[in-house]
Design an enzyme around this catalytic site. Structure first.
Site, mmCIF file in Angstrom:
data_model
loop_
_atom_site.group_PDB
_atom_site.id
_atom_site.type_symbol
_atom_site.label_atom_id
_atom_site.label_comp_id
_atom_site.label_asym_id
_atom_site.label_seq_id
_atom_site.Cartn_x
_atom_site.Cartn_y
_atom_site.Cartn_z
ATOM 1 C CD GLU A 41 -73.972 -63.332 19.694
ATOM 2 O OE1 GLU A 41 -74.587 -62.854 19.064
ATOM 3 O OE2 GLU A 41 -73.355 -62.731 20.169
ATOM 4 C CE LYS A 114 -76.778 -60.135 18.392
ATOM 5 N NZ LYS A 114 -75.020 -60.082 18.387
ATOM 6 C CE1 TYR A 120 -69.884 -51.644 16.821
ATOM 7 C CE2 TYR A 120 -72.262 -52.919 15.766
ATOM 8 C CZ TYR A 120 -71.415 -52.725 16.687
ATOM 9 O OH TYR A 120 -72.150 -52.825 17.749
ATOM 10 C CB CYS A 150 -74.368 -60.482 21.575
ATOM 11 S SG CYS A 150 -73.060 -59.351 21.981
ATOM 12 C CE LYS A 193 -68.055 -53.865 23.870
ATOM 13 N NZ LYS A 193 -66.995 -55.009 22.761
ATOM 14 N N GLY A 296 -38.281 -64.761 16.660
ATOM 15 C CA GLY A 296 -36.910 -64.007 16.630
ATOM 16 C C GLY A 296 -36.589 -62.539 17.713
ATOM 17 C CG LEU A 297 -35.605 -63.996 21.453
ATOM 18 C CD1 LEU A 297 -34.873 -64.574 22.309
ATOM 19 C CD2 LEU A 297 -36.954 -63.103 21.479
ATOM 20 N N GLY A 299 -33.059 -58.394 20.888
ATOM 21 C CA GLY A 299 -32.560 -57.539 22.171
ATOM 22 C C GLY A 299 -33.007 -56.710 22.447
ATOM 23 N N GLY A 300 -34.398 -56.537 21.195
ATOM 24 C CA GLY A 300 -35.300 -54.805 21.757
ATOM 25 C C GLY A 300 -36.507 -55.703 22.325
ATOM 26 C CG ASN A 379 -35.403 -52.673 4.063
ATOM 27 O OD1 ASN A 379 -35.516 -52.494 6.180
ATOM 28 N ND2 ASN A 379 -36.521 -52.153 3.519
ATOM 29 C CE LYS A 521 -43.297 -51.197 4.008
ATOM 30 N NZ LYS A 521 -42.931 -50.570 4.984
#
Length: 561
Positions: A41, A114, A120, A150, A193, A296-297, A299-300, A379, A521
């Site tokens: 499509e 179509k 949605y 589709c 899916k 950005g590391l 360690g987590g 922060n 946010k």
């Protein structure tokens, strides 16, 4: 008839590149002996083209590309492509979403439009397209083809609790006794899916006793990933051919000799992994702006998984990992990051942020005088890291990958202009418990600990104050993720969640309030890679400014004792 399904990866707006891809695959199909090759499509424009469709110059260029395509495809083979066509009727939306059957030298294309236009989740087709008329089979070279687009196949399941449309194009086509049904799709990936599609195709074939071919787009365009998984089903509902998931493929079948061919088994975590890798790779390759990824590391687990996925998507020479310890960072924050970088073979830098944090503390000392240290001071560390990473991004032209997961994004356990910085939020649709599953899958797939075991085993922490753990502010992730999956992805409300899980009502209401209160946010976060049916972003449109009293509504709905 020999049919080919060209499962290609188009780029939105790249008309020349998409045409070249179509011609190349049409030539391969012709060499394989195919009489007819079908493409996905809107493959000419890429999906979703969004408001490019409102640009008259773009639509004019599309029509020119169709004409060029018709003159360059191989002779002797029919080529079905998806493209927008202008609606000649001044009444209604300006375009049709069409399947065009082209033949080199033919005076004009055969067109099918179509009928069902999804509006949605991530879809907004009613914005641009007029619904097509009653479905009609295409008579071509002695074959009757039930060609449709589709969504037209998604209203044929009689067992669903709610049907979105009053029409069933599959039934309309089946009444005309086609030799086979052919659906061209741009059906996005989400976990589970593919199995849902397979069940739908099985149902349609057995219900109408007709073979069914389904060709789907593959690749990623911004947030949306397409998994391919094209299929051909026999009239008895068994799979006769399957396209490779998450990769371009050309599936060629003899429709007169379909035999059951079970596709290779898959699992949700493998699909999730491959979807994220594809999402990262296509973002870099298709934009063509950024050469390297910057991560950005900490360690987590989140930054480690993001970095491992980026390395697989782009190669280790195109990934830079940076650890930025502060005075309260644990030793493992640095050593686990170093070990991850060695395991992945990527470039690595350590840039301590203590001088920046001290500078902000000094700058704000008079203003903050007389207050207790708290989240604002914590922060500053995250924002100092964000400034550092964005400085590296600006200086060297690397794209920063945001590492926050869906659980954190849901409840606002992220710092604006800190760990939300970046161009792509890789894990923003992956709940924390799934991040751990991904880490274990990455190690299992590699046959070695690419992600250090200590990173997987240690308690998760933002490390913004001494001895901090995520559970200081949040429920255990197994509990939190159950609530979030039910509320965000399954759209259940508090009463149902409480009744079916047995969780404390106050806890459930608290989590739901956190989700609602942190929409602001999420609106400021980078676009994320969609891997569930309900991702934050374009598929979940919740007002920032609202004052709906959930508890009062729940009480009013509860029958009196």
């Amino acid at each position: 008839m020999t049919l080919a399904l060209a499962q290609i990866n188009p780029t939105v707006g790249d008309l020349d590149g998409n045409c070249q891809r179509i011609v190349s695959y049409a030539e391969q199909a012709a060499e394989a002996g195919a009489d007819l090759v079908a493409f996905p499509e809107l493959c000419l424009t890429g999906y979703p083209p969004q408001d490019l469709l409102s640009n008259p110059l773009f639509i004019e260029a599309v029509q020119e590309a169709i004409a060029e395509l018709a003159s360059t495809i191989p002779a002797g083979i029919g080529v079905i492509v998806g493209a927008p066509l202008p609606n000649p009727d001044p009444e209604g939306r300006p375009l049709y979403n069409t399947a065009l059957l082209l033949e080199r030298g033919a005076a004009e294309a055969t067109v099918r439009s179509k009928a069902l236009l999804p509006t949605y989740d991530v879809f907004d087709e009613d914005r641009h397209f007029e619904p097509g008329p009653e479905a009609q089979v295409v008579s071509w070279r002695g074959m009757r083809i039930g060609l449709h687009v589709c969504e037209d196949m998604w209203n044929c399941n009689p067992n669903v609790p709610h049907r979105r449309y009053t029409r069933d194009p599959i039934a309309e086509l089946a009444e005309q006794r086609p030799d086979f049904l052919l659906n061209i799709s741009a059906s996005p990936f989400s976990m589970g899916k593919a199995a849902e599609r397979e069940a739908l195709l099985e149902s349609a074939t057995t219900q109408h006793n007709v073979p069914f071919a389904f060709v789907n787009q593959v690749g990623a365009n911004t947030e949306i990933v397409f998994d391919g998984n094209s299929r051909v089903y026999t009239a008895s509902g068994t799979c006769a051919a399957a396209g490779t998931p998450f990769d371009e493929d050309l599936v060629v079948v003899d429709l007169d000799a379909l035999t059951p061919t079970p596709p290779p088994a898959r699992n949700d975590i493998a699909d999730l992994h491959d979807a994220l890798v594809l999402g990262i790779r296509d973002y870099y390759e298709k934009t063509g702006i950024f050469e390297k990824a910057l991560v950005g590391l900490s360690g987590g687990i989140d930054s480690a998984v993001t970095c491992a996925l980026a390395t697989e998507a782009l190669g280790p020479d195109r990934v830079l990992g940076v650890t930025m310890p502060s005075e309260i960072s644990s030793e493992g924050s640095v050593t686990d990051s170093e070990q991850l970088a060695r395991n992945l073979g990527i470039d690595f830098k350590e840039i301590p942020i203590a001088p920046a944090v001290d500078a902000f503390d000094h700058m704000l000392a008079d203003t903050f005088s007389g207050t207790e240290p708290g989240v604002a001071e914590e922060n500053i560390q995250s924002r100092s890291r964000g400034i550092t990473l964005m400085a590296l991004s600006n200086k060297f032209g690397h794209l920063l990958l945001s590492t926050g997961n869906k659980s954190e994004m849901a409840v606002g356990y992220v710092t604006l202009y800190g760990d939300t910085n970046g161009g792509v939020a890789v894990l923003s649709d992956v709940l924390k418990t799934k991040v751990y599953e991904l880490a274990n899958y990455i190690n299992s797939k590699a046959g070695t600990d690419r992600i250090p075991q200590n990173t997987i085993d240690k308690p998760p922490s933002a490390e913004l104050r001494p001895d901090q753990e995520d559970t200081d502010s949040l429920p255990e992730y197994a509990v939190l993720d159950t609530i979030l999956a039910r509320y965000v992805e399954e759209m259940e409300e508090a009463g149902t969640i409480i009744a079916e899980t047995g969780y404390d009502p106050d806890l459930v209401h608290q989590v739901l309030r956190m989700v609602d209160q942190n929409e602001y946010k999420r609106r400021q976060a980078p676009p994320g890679i969609r891997v569930t049916d309900k991702a934050f972003g374009m598929g979940r449109r919740i007002p920032i400014v609202m004052n709906w009293d959930r508890e009062a509504a729940q009480s009013a709905a509860r029958p009196a004792a």
